[in-house]
Design a protein around this motif. Structure first.
Motif, PDB file in Angstrom:
ATOM      1  N   LEU A  56       0.807  -1.213   0.000  1.00 24.01           N
ATOM      2  CA  LEU A  56       0.000   0.000   0.000  1.00 24.01           C
ATOM      3  C   LEU A  56       0.844   1.269   0.000  1.00 24.01           C
ATOM      4  N   SER A  57       1.999   1.221   0.639  1.00 22.89           N
ATOM      5  CA  SER A  57       2.755   2.440   0.970  1.00 22.89           C
ATOM      6  C   SER A  57       3.588   2.961  -0.187  1.00 22.89           C
ATOM      7  N   THR A  58       3.755   4.273  -0.182  1.00 25.08           N
ATOM      8  CA  THR A  58       4.672   4.924  -1.121  1.00 25.08           C
ATOM      9  C   THR A  58       5.848   5.558  -0.400  1.00 25.08           C
ATOM     10  N   VAL A  59       5.688   5.827   0.907  1.00 18.81           N
ATOM     11  CA  VAL A  59       6.763   6.425   1.705  1.00 18.81           C
ATOM     12  C   VAL A  59       6.893   5.633   3.000  1.00 18.81           C
ATOM     13  N   ALA A  60       8.127   5.270   3.330  1.00 22.70           N
ATOM     14  CA  ALA A  60       8.383   4.540   4.567  1.00 22.70           C
ATOM     15  C   ALA A  60       9.106   5.436   5.550  1.00 22.70           C
ATOM     16  N   CYS A  62       3.317   5.395   4.790  1.00 20.91           N
ATOM     17  CA  CYS A  62       2.151   6.177   4.363  1.00 20.91           C
ATOM     18  C   CYS A  62       1.995   6.162   2.861  1.00 20.91           C
ATOM     19  N   PHE A  63       0.832   6.581   2.431  1.00 20.49           N
ATOM     20  CA  PHE A  63       0.563   6.871   1.021  1.00 20.49           C
ATOM     21  C   PHE A  63      -0.469   7.989   0.989  1.00 20.49           C
ATOM     22  N   SER A  64      -0.546   8.693  -0.122  1.00 20.13           N
ATOM     23  CA  SER A  64      -1.474   9.823  -0.251  1.00 20.13           C
ATOM     24  C   SER A  64      -2.464   9.561  -1.367  1.00 20.13           C
TER      25      SER A  64
END
Length: 582
Positions: A27-31, A55-57
């Motif tokens: 799911l995530s784009t930023v760790a 997170c992801f936006s």
């Protein structure tokens, strides 16, 4: 500086090896610096050992848009979804509890090939306590045969829905079939069902009640990781529980003995920001200190966080816990990120509080009935009610108020109205049994080590007591002489004015002593009944202590007339006085 997007915290919970971390990665784009099992021990053991954050936006859902200027500034209408990856191993329930208390929605991950397992159920119980909004991801559908996959997933949905219904969740809890890592860890196949899950997360997002202005209260920050950055300072990563913080603010760190540090800079998932508010996931760089002194804890506005030696909490028993919650027994008690041993004593409000009473305040002027144990919860919908036939259960059911006195083995720093979870973490972690015993919220507390002399005497917790004596004879039409209610050496004058009741129905008052052998006189304002007088005129049958029958003038055997002294004794009254309600 980048204007922060609206942040929404999603807790990823489930049984060990259900694929939580793999799903969070998909799911995530930023760790963050703490994500995807970066801990060396996590990599070595192949399981999550601590909270992970990523997170992801996505575009801000239409139902969350407002016309306020603040909302328009939310990074051009974006919503940041912060994933809190919680460990699934039974022995790490402390960490799971800490993670669950900072989330806005729970994403329960279930291995579709195994269904509900022990920690799955424990996560559901925890969700009922701290976050009732939930989505379900049925993971590992790629392991099901293609020809039977649809039927198997639907059967898993029905079984899980029945479990959720039995645990008080809504029938319409949304479920999505996914495969976070098709083909295993070494395969390059993209995840399945992720787009549908993201769409469902957008539809399920809500704006939690958050207060970020100075008027709403002090800044409180839950720290879950801490590390040093050479030449810059020490970074505390965590979630803002209350209030707001900005660069150049001064914060207090209780773990450093109350020392303060200045906020030098902040980042939200590698993006610089100059302000963070309630609900935000942020890294706060402060002036240098040894990060080993703060593995996990709190930071806050100076002087705003008390350190508690004891507390009173409004509590409700968790119905899935089958053990005994006995008064003065020791249990694990979790407050925020801290879990400590505490001696727990239970009591219930003896009367219904006034209609205008503050539900979040503890009334020190009210009387409370001592409980040998916390009664079974009849319903946990409102956190109150009791079951069973004991007086404590009946009172708690009528007033809807059950409380616990928590006496901590070690002082605990937390917000004053912290959520409380009591558990038996020393129970077998692999047994098919719920270890979470009760939940509640702190309503009163003591910060001094001498709380036994300050807090406890203020608690009007009582036990119902009764003593029995024997009516020996009638002195006159309004007076009875009794014996065996007090010890021979007792000063009967101490008990003058206390109300008593005769087993024949008369009410009386102790008037004074009679002779030197512990006998006493009882005044009967309404007069002694003729039949009582006739009974007391009978002659004793037999001699010696313990005879309970008398012989009437007609030669009939009858029970002796008893004198009952009913009173309350307040548990924390050093003088142990007898008290009778007016």
């Amino acid at each position: 500086m980048v204007t922060p997007a609206f942040n929404f915290n999603v807790g990823v919970l489930g049984h060990i090896d259900s694929g939580k971390t793999s799903l969070a990665r998909a799911l995530s784009t930023v760790a963050s610096t703490a994500s995807f099992d970066k801990n060396p021990q996590s990599r070595e053991r192949g399981i999550t050992l601590d909270l992970g954050f990523s997170c992801f936006s996505v575009p801000l859902p239409e139902h969350l848009r407002t016309t306020t200027e603040e909302a328009e500034e939310e990074e051009e209408g974006m919503m940041q979804v912060t994933l809190v990856d919680c460990p699934g191993h039974a022995s790490l329930i402390r960490t799971i509890i800490g993670g669950a208390q900072i989330i806005d929605l729970m994403l329960l991950v279930v291995d579709v090939t195994k269904g509900v397992q022990t920690q799955t159920a424990e996560c559901l119980v925890l969700g009922r306590v701290v976050c009732r909004r939930m989505l379900v991801a049925l993971n590992k559908v790629d392991l099901l045969p293609t020809e039977t996959r649809e039927r198997t997933v639907e059967r898993a949905r029905r079984k899980l829905r029945a479990t959720l219904r039995a645990m008080g969740y809504d029938d319409d809890t949304a479920m999505v079939a996914v495969s976070a890592r098709p083909g295993g860890p070494d395969a390059a196949t993209p995840a399945e069902g992720v787009d549908e899950l993201v769409a469902l997360l957008r539809r399920s997002a809500h704006r939690p009640a958050r207060a970020s202005t100075a008027a709403a209260g002090p800044f409180v920050f839950a720290v879950d990781h801490c590390f040093a950055m050479r030449g810059q300072g020490t970074v505390m990563t965590g979630t803002v529980l209350r209030g707001a913080v900005a660069t150049n603010d001064v914060v207090e760190i209780p773990a450093l003995g109350g020392a303060t540090r200045r906020v030098k800079s902040m980042q939200m998932f590698r993006r610089p920001v100059d302000r963070a508010a309630q609900g935000d996931r942020v890294g706060v760089c402060v002036t240098q200190f040894d990060p080993r002194l703060l593995e996990r804890g709190l930071a806050a506005t100076p002087g705003s966080l008390p350190t508690l030696s004891a507390a009173v909490a409004f509590v409700a028993r968790i119905p899935y816990y089958k053990g005994r919650c006995g008064t003065r027994a020791k249990m694990h008690v979790s407050l925020g990120h801290a879990t400590v041993m505490a001696r727990v004593s239970y009591f219930a409000r003896a009367d219904a509080p006034p209609d205008d009473a503050d539900p979040d305040a503890f009334d020190f002027s009210a009387d409370y009935l001592y409980q040998d144990e916390l009664p079974d919860a009849k319903s946990d919908e409102n956190g109150g009610g009791g079951g069973g036939e004991s007086e404590a259960s009946v009172v708690a059911a009528a007033t809807g108020r059950q409380f616990a006195l928590l006496e901590f083995e070690h002082p605990v720093t937390c917000v004053r109205d912290s959520i409380v979870i009591g558990s038996r973490l020393d129970a077998d972690a692999h047994a098919n049994a719920c270890r979470l015993a009760f939940h509640g919220r702190v309503v009163a507390a003591a910060t001094d080590a001498g709380y036994a002399a300050t807090l406890l005497p203020r608690l009007r917790v009582y036990k119902e007591k009764a003593r029995e004596g024997i009516a020996e004879r009638v002195a006159d039409a309004y007076t009875v002489v009794g014996r065996a209610l007090f010890k021979r050496e007792s000063n009967v004058n101490r008990f003058v004015g206390l109300k008593v009741a005769l087993s024949t129905g008369e009410d009386g008052v102790i008037e004074g002593g009679f002779g030197q052998s512990g006998k006493f006189k009882v005044r009967i304002p309404a007069g002694v009944k003729p039949e009582t007088a006739a009974l007391l005129e009978g002659k004793k049958k037999g001699k010696g202590k313990g005879k309970s029958e008398v012989e009437s003038a007609a030669g009939e055997k009858r029970e002796e007339v008893k004198i009952v002294l009913a009173f309350r004794r307040y548990v924390y009254d050093a003088e142990k006085k007898m008290v009778q309600p007016k």
